[in-house]
Write a protein that holds these residues in place. Structure first.
Motif, PDB file in Angstrom:
ATOM      1  N   SER A  60       3.736   1.987 -17.992  1.00 18.02           N
ATOM      2  CA  SER A  60       4.576   2.038 -16.787  1.00 18.02           C
ATOM      3  C   SER A  60       3.873   1.352 -15.623  1.00 18.02           C
ATOM      4  O   SER A  60       3.645   1.934 -14.579  1.00 18.02           O
ATOM      5  CB  SER A  60       4.912   3.481 -16.441  1.00 18.02           C
ATOM      6  OG  SER A  60       3.728   4.191 -16.244  1.00 18.02           O
ATOM      7  N   VAL A  73      -6.951   6.553  -3.976  1.00 18.05           N
ATOM      8  CA  VAL A  73      -5.921   5.640  -4.462  1.00 18.05           C
ATOM      9  C   VAL A  73      -6.502   4.720  -5.532  1.00 18.05           C
ATOM     10  O   VAL A  73      -5.901   4.500  -6.601  1.00 18.05           O
ATOM     11  CB  VAL A  73      -5.304   4.834  -3.294  1.00 18.05           C
ATOM     12  CG1 VAL A  73      -4.492   3.653  -3.799  1.00 18.05           C
ATOM     13  CG2 VAL A  73      -4.445   5.739  -2.442  1.00 18.05           C
ATOM     14  N   GLU A  78       5.982   1.172 -12.358  1.00 16.41           N
ATOM     15  CA  GLU A  78       5.968   2.429 -11.590  1.00 16.41           C
ATOM     16  C   GLU A  78       4.655   2.552 -10.831  1.00 16.41           C
ATOM     17  O   GLU A  78       4.629   2.974  -9.666  1.00 16.41           O
ATOM     18  CB  GLU A  78       6.148   3.601 -12.547  1.00 16.41           C
ATOM     19  CG  GLU A  78       6.284   4.927 -11.842  1.00 16.41           C
ATOM     20  CD  GLU A  78       6.465   6.059 -12.845  1.00 16.41           C
ATOM     21  OE1 GLU A  78       5.876   7.110 -12.568  1.00 16.41           O
ATOM     22  OE2 GLU A  78       7.169   5.892 -13.837  1.00 16.41           O
ATOM     23  N   LEU A  79       3.573   2.184 -11.468  1.00 11.32           N
ATOM     24  CA  LEU A  79       2.263   2.247 -10.814  1.00 11.32           C
ATOM     25  C   LEU A  79       2.208   1.262  -9.634  1.00 11.32           C
ATOM     26  O   LEU A  79       1.641   1.564  -8.581  1.00 11.32           O
ATOM     27  CB  LEU A  79       1.148   1.937 -11.808  1.00 11.32           C
ATOM     28  CG  LEU A  79       0.888   3.026 -12.839  1.00 11.32           C
ATOM     29  CD1 LEU A  79      -0.150   2.549 -13.847  1.00 11.32           C
ATOM     30  CD2 LEU A  79       0.401   4.285 -12.165  1.00 11.32           C
ATOM     31  N   GLN A  80       2.799   0.117  -9.817  1.00  9.93           N
ATOM     32  CA  GLN A  80       2.810  -0.862  -8.739  1.00  9.93           C
ATOM     33  C   GLN A  80       3.617  -0.340  -7.545  1.00  9.93           C
ATOM     34  O   GLN A  80       3.257  -0.549  -6.392  1.00  9.93           O
ATOM     35  CB  GLN A  80       3.403  -2.186  -9.238  1.00  9.93           C
ATOM     36  CG  GLN A  80       2.454  -2.962 -10.123  1.00  9.93           C
ATOM     37  CD  GLN A  80       3.088  -4.232 -10.668  1.00  9.93           C
ATOM     38  OE1 GLN A  80       4.312  -4.393 -10.650  1.00  9.93           O
ATOM     39  NE2 GLN A  80       2.251  -5.128 -11.169  1.00  9.93           N
ATOM     40  N   GLU A  81       4.707   0.341  -7.836  1.00  7.27           N
ATOM     41  CA  GLU A  81       5.504   0.922  -6.747  1.00  7.27           C
ATOM     42  C   GLU A  81       4.709   1.986  -6.011  1.00  7.27           C
ATOM     43  O   GLU A  81       4.734   2.068  -4.774  1.00  7.27           O
ATOM     44  CB  GLU A  81       6.798   1.509  -7.309  1.00  7.27           C
ATOM     45  CG  GLU A  81       7.784   0.461  -7.781  1.00  7.27           C
ATOM     46  CD  GLU A  81       9.003   1.078  -8.458  1.00  7.27           C
ATOM     47  OE1 GLU A  81       9.086   2.317  -8.558  1.00  7.27           O
ATOM     48  OE2 GLU A  81       9.872   0.310  -8.871  1.00  7.27           O
ATOM     49  N   ARG A  82       4.012   2.830  -6.784  1.00  6.23           N
ATOM     50  CA  ARG A  82       3.171   3.865  -6.143  1.00  6.23           C
ATOM     51  C   ARG A  82       2.039   3.220  -5.350  1.00  6.23           C
ATOM     52  O   ARG A  82       1.682   3.684  -4.261  1.00  6.23           O
ATOM     53  CB  ARG A  82       2.615   4.811  -7.196  1.00  6.23           C
ATOM     54  CG  ARG A  82       3.632   5.775  -7.705  1.00  6.23           C
ATOM     55  CD  ARG A  82       2.991   6.808  -8.581  1.00  6.23           C
ATOM     56  NE  ARG A  82       3.994   7.703  -9.114  1.00  6.23           N
ATOM     57  CZ  ARG A  82       3.713   8.707  -9.891  1.00  6.23           C
ATOM     58  NH1 ARG A  82       2.481   8.943 -10.280  1.00  6.23           N
ATOM     59  NH2 ARG A  82       4.682   9.504 -10.320  1.00  6.23           N
ATOM     60  N   ALA A  83       1.471   2.187  -5.905  1.00  5.84           N
ATOM     61  CA  ALA A  83       0.398   1.493  -5.196  1.00  5.84           C
ATOM     62  C   ALA A  83       0.932   0.895  -3.898  1.00  5.84           C
ATOM     63  O   ALA A  83       0.273   0.928  -2.851  1.00  5.84           O
ATOM     64  CB  ALA A  83      -0.209   0.416  -6.083  1.00  5.84           C
ATOM     65  N   LEU A  97      -4.533   5.707 -13.705  1.00  7.71           N
ATOM     66  CA  LEU A  97      -3.197   5.391 -14.206  1.00  7.71           C
ATOM     67  C   LEU A  97      -3.201   4.140 -15.097  1.00  7.71           C
ATOM     68  O   LEU A  97      -2.486   4.073 -16.093  1.00  7.71           O
ATOM     69  CB  LEU A  97      -2.214   5.217 -13.050  1.00  7.71           C
ATOM     70  CG  LEU A  97      -1.854   6.496 -12.282  1.00  7.71           C
ATOM     71  CD1 LEU A  97      -0.981   6.154 -11.087  1.00  7.71           C
ATOM     72  CD2 LEU A  97      -1.150   7.495 -13.180  1.00  7.71           C
ATOM     73  N   GLU A 125      -5.389   4.660  -9.269  1.00  4.32           N
ATOM     74  CA  GLU A 125      -4.908   3.440  -9.902  1.00  4.32           C
ATOM     75  C   GLU A 125      -5.673   3.164 -11.192  1.00  4.32           C
ATOM     76  O   GLU A 125      -5.079   2.795 -12.217  1.00  4.32           O
ATOM     77  CB  GLU A 125      -5.062   2.246  -8.937  1.00  4.32           C
ATOM     78  CG  GLU A 125      -4.036   2.197  -7.839  1.00  4.32           C
ATOM     79  CD  GLU A 125      -4.271   1.032  -6.878  1.00  4.32           C
ATOM     80  OE1 GLU A 125      -5.331   0.357  -6.973  1.00  4.32           O
ATOM     81  OE2 GLU A 125      -3.413   0.799  -6.027  1.00  4.32           O
ATOM     82  N   LEU A 171       3.490   2.019  -2.211  1.00  2.91           N
ATOM     83  CA  LEU A 171       3.716   3.158  -1.308  1.00  2.91           C
ATOM     84  C   LEU A 171       2.407   3.604  -0.675  1.00  2.91           C
ATOM     85  O   LEU A 171       2.325   3.832   0.532  1.00  2.91           O
ATOM     86  CB  LEU A 171       4.371   4.305  -2.083  1.00  2.91           C
ATOM     87  CG  LEU A 171       4.618   5.584  -1.287  1.00  2.91           C
ATOM     88  CD1 LEU A 171       5.642   5.326  -0.174  1.00  2.91           C
ATOM     89  CD2 LEU A 171       5.089   6.702  -2.189  1.00  2.91           C
ATOM     90  N   ASN A 172       1.377   3.725  -1.520  1.00  2.96           N
ATOM     91  CA  ASN A 172       0.058   4.124  -1.005  1.00  2.96           C
ATOM     92  C   ASN A 172      -0.471   3.074  -0.027  1.00  2.96           C
ATOM     93  O   ASN A 172      -1.097   3.410   0.993  1.00  2.96           O
ATOM     94  CB  ASN A 172      -0.926   4.344  -2.150  1.00  2.96           C
ATOM     95  CG  ASN A 172      -0.647   5.621  -2.911  1.00  2.96           C
ATOM     96  OD1 ASN A 172      -0.046   6.541  -2.361  1.00  2.96           O
ATOM     97  ND2 ASN A 172      -1.052   5.691  -4.167  1.00  2.96           N
TER      98      ASN A 172
END
Length: 193
Positions: free
Chosen positions: A147, A133, A150-155, A140, A137, A157-158
């Protein structure tokens, strides 16, 4: 027995009984015992008879007491035999329980080791995921700086996935601790027996 001796005495004192074949009486002074000697002898025979009768009765009562005591001792021996058999059965049962506890302890130890191995694997996987992760990060952030949302949302989620893995790891650790407590309790019980 006393009556037969009394009759013998009475017959002897009357002169009616002769201890051998009938002979013609001879008129010698030495052949006839004086009546007083016969009386003394008969009295002695009666006393001897009474003594023998008393001895017989006391011996009979002693034998009765001995037989009664022997019967009591036989009963006590039978009880001891039954108690010994019961003690042997209890000992066999205790050995069975001890063997069962040892088997359960062995199984608990194996399960605990397996859980510890699983927990270690989960912790390694978590560390690998965290590393991935973080590297993702970083990748990314370096590759797509446009974006960030979007990366913050994925982070996020992770991070929630990692939190779930952390909770799962803590749950597994609690189970292992519980199994370790059960194992130590079983060991104490088997040592106490």
């Amino acid at each position: 027995m006393i009556w037969s001796l009394c009759l013998l005495y009475l017959a002897g004192s009357l002169g009616a009984v002769h201890p051998g074949p009938v002979k013609r009486p001879q008129k010698t002074a030495n052949s006839v015992a004086p009546q007083e000697d016969v009386n003394v002898l008969m009295f002695g025979v009666i006393q001897l008879g009474e003594s023998l009768n008393d001895l017989y009765e006391s011996t009979e009562s002693k034998l009765t007491k001995i037989l009664h005591t022997l019967k009591q001792r036989e009963g006590a021996l039978m009880q001891i035999g039954e108690q010994t058999a019961q003690a042997a059965e209890v000992e066999r049962q205790i050995k069975g329980v001890i063997q069962l506890l040892q088997d359960q302890t062995f199984k608990q130890e194996i399960q605990t080791k397996m859980r510890e191995g699983q927990l270690a694997n989960i912790e390694r996987e978590e560390a690998v995921l965290q590393t991935k992760v973080k590297s993702l990060e970083a990748y990314l952030n370096g590759t797509f700086p446009t974006s960030i949302k979007e990366l913050q949302e994925r982070a996020a989620l992770n991070a929630s996935i990692l939190k779930g893995l952390l909770h799962l790891t803590q749950f597994q650790k609690q189970k292992i601790d519980k199994h370790a407590e059960q194992l130590s309790t079983l060991q104490r019980m088997s040592e106490a027996l």
